[in-house]
Design a protein around this motif. Structure first.
Motif, PDB file in Angstrom:
ATOM      1  N   ARG A   8     -14.061  -1.715  -0.495  1.00 42.61           N
ATOM      2  CA  ARG A   8     -13.500  -1.806  -1.845  1.00 42.61           C
ATOM      3  C   ARG A   8     -13.050  -0.431  -2.321  1.00 42.61           C
ATOM      4  NH1 ARG A   8     -13.546  -6.476  -0.363  1.00 42.61           N
ATOM      5  NH2 ARG A   8     -14.714  -8.113  -1.370  1.00 42.61           N
ATOM      6  N   PRO A   9     -11.815  -0.324  -2.845  1.00 38.39           N
ATOM      7  CA  PRO A   9     -11.345   0.964  -3.361  1.00 38.39           C
ATOM      8  C   PRO A   9     -12.067   1.344  -4.652  1.00 38.39           C
ATOM      9  CG  PRO A   9      -9.687  -0.727  -3.694  1.00 38.39           C
ATOM     10  CD  PRO A   9     -10.799  -1.356  -2.913  1.00 38.39           C
ATOM     11  N   ARG A  10     -12.191   2.626  -4.921  1.00 37.40           N
ATOM     12  CA  ARG A  10     -12.858   3.104  -6.135  1.00 37.40           C
ATOM     13  C   ARG A  10     -11.952   3.023  -7.356  1.00 37.40           C
ATOM     14  NH1 ARG A  10     -16.510   8.254  -5.206  1.00 37.40           N
ATOM     15  NH2 ARG A  10     -16.600   7.886  -7.419  1.00 37.40           N
ATOM     16  N   ASP A  11     -10.656   3.088  -7.122  1.00 35.15           N
ATOM     17  CA  ASP A  11      -9.702   3.039  -8.218  1.00 35.15           C
ATOM     18  C   ASP A  11      -9.658   1.628  -8.801  1.00 35.15           C
ATOM     19  OD1 ASP A  11      -7.566   3.847  -9.925  1.00 35.15           O
ATOM     20  OD2 ASP A  11      -6.138   2.951  -8.528  1.00 35.15           O
ATOM     21  N   GLY A  16      -8.413  -4.142  -8.576  1.00 28.35           N
ATOM     22  CA  GLY A  16      -7.876  -5.347  -9.192  1.00 28.35           C
ATOM     23  C   GLY A  16      -6.808  -5.997  -8.335  1.00 28.35           C
ATOM     24  N   LYS A  17      -5.925  -5.173  -7.764  1.00 30.39           N
ATOM     25  CA  LYS A  17      -4.887  -5.711  -6.890  1.00 30.39           C
ATOM     26  C   LYS A  17      -5.501  -6.349  -5.652  1.00 30.39           C
ATOM     27  CE  LYS A  17      -0.730  -4.644  -4.262  1.00 30.39           C
ATOM     28  NZ  LYS A  17      -0.975  -5.782  -3.437  1.00 30.39           N
ATOM     29  N   LEU A  18      -6.509  -5.699  -5.056  1.00 25.98           N
ATOM     30  CA  LEU A  18      -7.165  -6.247  -3.870  1.00 25.98           C
ATOM     31  C   LEU A  18      -7.826  -7.587  -4.191  1.00 25.98           C
ATOM     32  CD1 LEU A  18      -8.081  -5.900  -0.900  1.00 25.98           C
ATOM     33  CD2 LEU A  18     -10.130  -4.809  -1.797  1.00 25.98           C
ATOM     34  N   ILE A  19      -8.514  -7.669  -5.319  1.00 22.38           N
ATOM     35  CA  ILE A  19      -9.163  -8.919  -5.718  1.00 22.38           C
ATOM     36  C   ILE A  19      -8.128 -10.020  -5.927  1.00 22.38           C
ATOM     37  CG2 ILE A  19     -10.497 -10.033  -7.556  1.00 22.38           C
ATOM     38  CD1 ILE A  19     -12.025  -7.362  -7.822  1.00 22.38           C
ATOM     39  N   GLY A  20      -7.016  -9.672  -6.561  1.00 22.24           N
ATOM     40  CA  GLY A  20      -5.935 -10.644  -6.748  1.00 22.24           C
ATOM     41  C   GLY A  20      -5.352 -11.114  -5.426  1.00 22.24           C
ATOM     42  N   ASP A  21      -5.140 -10.184  -4.508  1.00 22.89           N
ATOM     43  CA  ASP A  21      -4.598 -10.542  -3.194  1.00 22.89           C
ATOM     44  C   ASP A  21      -5.563 -11.446  -2.421  1.00 22.89           C
ATOM     45  OD1 ASP A  21      -2.334  -9.082  -3.715  1.00 22.89           O
ATOM     46  OD2 ASP A  21      -2.925  -7.343  -2.495  1.00 22.89           O
ATOM     47  N   ILE A  22      -6.860 -11.164  -2.512  1.00 29.51           N
ATOM     48  CA  ILE A  22      -7.858 -11.996  -1.841  1.00 29.51           C
ATOM     49  C   ILE A  22      -7.880 -13.387  -2.467  1.00 29.51           C
ATOM     50  CG2 ILE A  22     -10.328 -12.318  -1.424  1.00 29.51           C
ATOM     51  CD1 ILE A  22     -10.503  -9.223  -1.209  1.00 29.51           C
ATOM     52  N   ALA A  23      -7.820 -13.453  -3.814  1.00 30.89           N
ATOM     53  CA  ALA A  23      -7.880 -14.733  -4.519  1.00 30.89           C
ATOM     54  C   ALA A  23      -6.667 -15.604  -4.209  1.00 30.89           C
ATOM     55  CB  ALA A  23      -7.990 -14.495  -6.021  1.00 30.89           C
ATOM     56  N   THR A  24      -5.508 -14.981  -4.020  1.00 31.94           N
ATOM     57  CA  THR A  24      -4.301 -15.760  -3.750  1.00 31.94           C
ATOM     58  C   THR A  24      -4.101 -16.028  -2.263  1.00 31.94           C
ATOM     59  OG1 THR A  24      -2.976 -13.742  -3.696  1.00 31.94           O
ATOM     60  CG2 THR A  24      -3.113 -14.929  -5.803  1.00 31.94           C
ATOM     61  N   GLY A  25      -4.951 -15.458  -1.429  1.00 33.32           N
ATOM     62  CA  GLY A  25      -4.869 -15.718   0.004  1.00 33.32           C
ATOM     63  C   GLY A  25      -3.896 -14.833   0.749  1.00 33.32           C
ATOM     64  N   GLN A  26      -3.371 -13.797   0.112  1.00 32.62           N
ATOM     65  CA  GLN A  26      -2.433 -12.899   0.787  1.00 32.62           C
ATOM     66  C   GLN A  26      -3.147 -12.002   1.794  1.00 32.62           C
ATOM     67  OE1 GLN A  26      -0.404 -10.798  -2.302  1.00 32.62           O
ATOM     68  NE2 GLN A  26       0.644 -12.635  -3.070  1.00 32.62           N
ATOM     69  N   ILE A  27      -4.412 -11.703   1.515  1.00 37.98           N
ATOM     70  CA  ILE A  27      -5.222 -10.868   2.399  1.00 37.98           C
ATOM     71  C   ILE A  27      -6.529 -11.604   2.666  1.00 37.98           C
ATOM     72  CG2 ILE A  27      -6.513  -8.714   2.606  1.00 37.98           C
ATOM     73  CD1 ILE A  27      -4.518  -7.360   0.867  1.00 37.98           C
ATOM     74  N   GLU A  28      -6.981 -11.562   3.913  1.00 33.66           N
ATOM     75  CA  GLU A  28      -8.282 -12.147   4.228  1.00 33.66           C
ATOM     76  C   GLU A  28      -9.344 -11.062   4.075  1.00 33.66           C
ATOM     77  OE1 GLU A  28     -10.487 -14.550   7.810  1.00 33.66           O
ATOM     78  OE2 GLU A  28      -8.305 -14.561   7.692  1.00 33.66           O
TER      79      GLU A  28
END
Length: 77
Positions: A8-11, A16-28
């Motif tokens: 998880r990034p500290r920024d 927030g972007k990583l969490i959004g990408d995971i939630a939408t399935g763009q990133i596993e």
């Protein structure tokens, strides 16, 4: 071997972007562990018995010297 989660990034914005990408399935949210299982088991085995074997091998006087040196170093600040 077991899989791990992405680091998880500290920024907060990047998080927030990583969490959004995971939630939408763009990133596993998994990172494959490429370590050799036999090497991991061997290292774990040695780590489990290392300190105990060393303590049994040391003479009581030497263990006391090591403990006194550590205490002196810890409390010298």
């Amino acid at each position: 071997m077991a899989t791990k989660r992405l680091k998880r990034p500290r920024d907060p914005v990047q998080l927030g972007k990583l969490i959004g990408d995971i939630a939408t399935g763009q990133i596993e949210d998994r990172v494959e562990d490429n370590r050799n299982p036999a090497a991991v088991a061997l290292g774990k085995l040695g780590g489990e018995k290392g300190g105990k074997a060393r303590a049994e091998k040391l003479a009581p006087e030497r263990r006391q010297e090591i403990a006194q040196k550590a205490a002196k170093k810890r409390w010298s600040k």
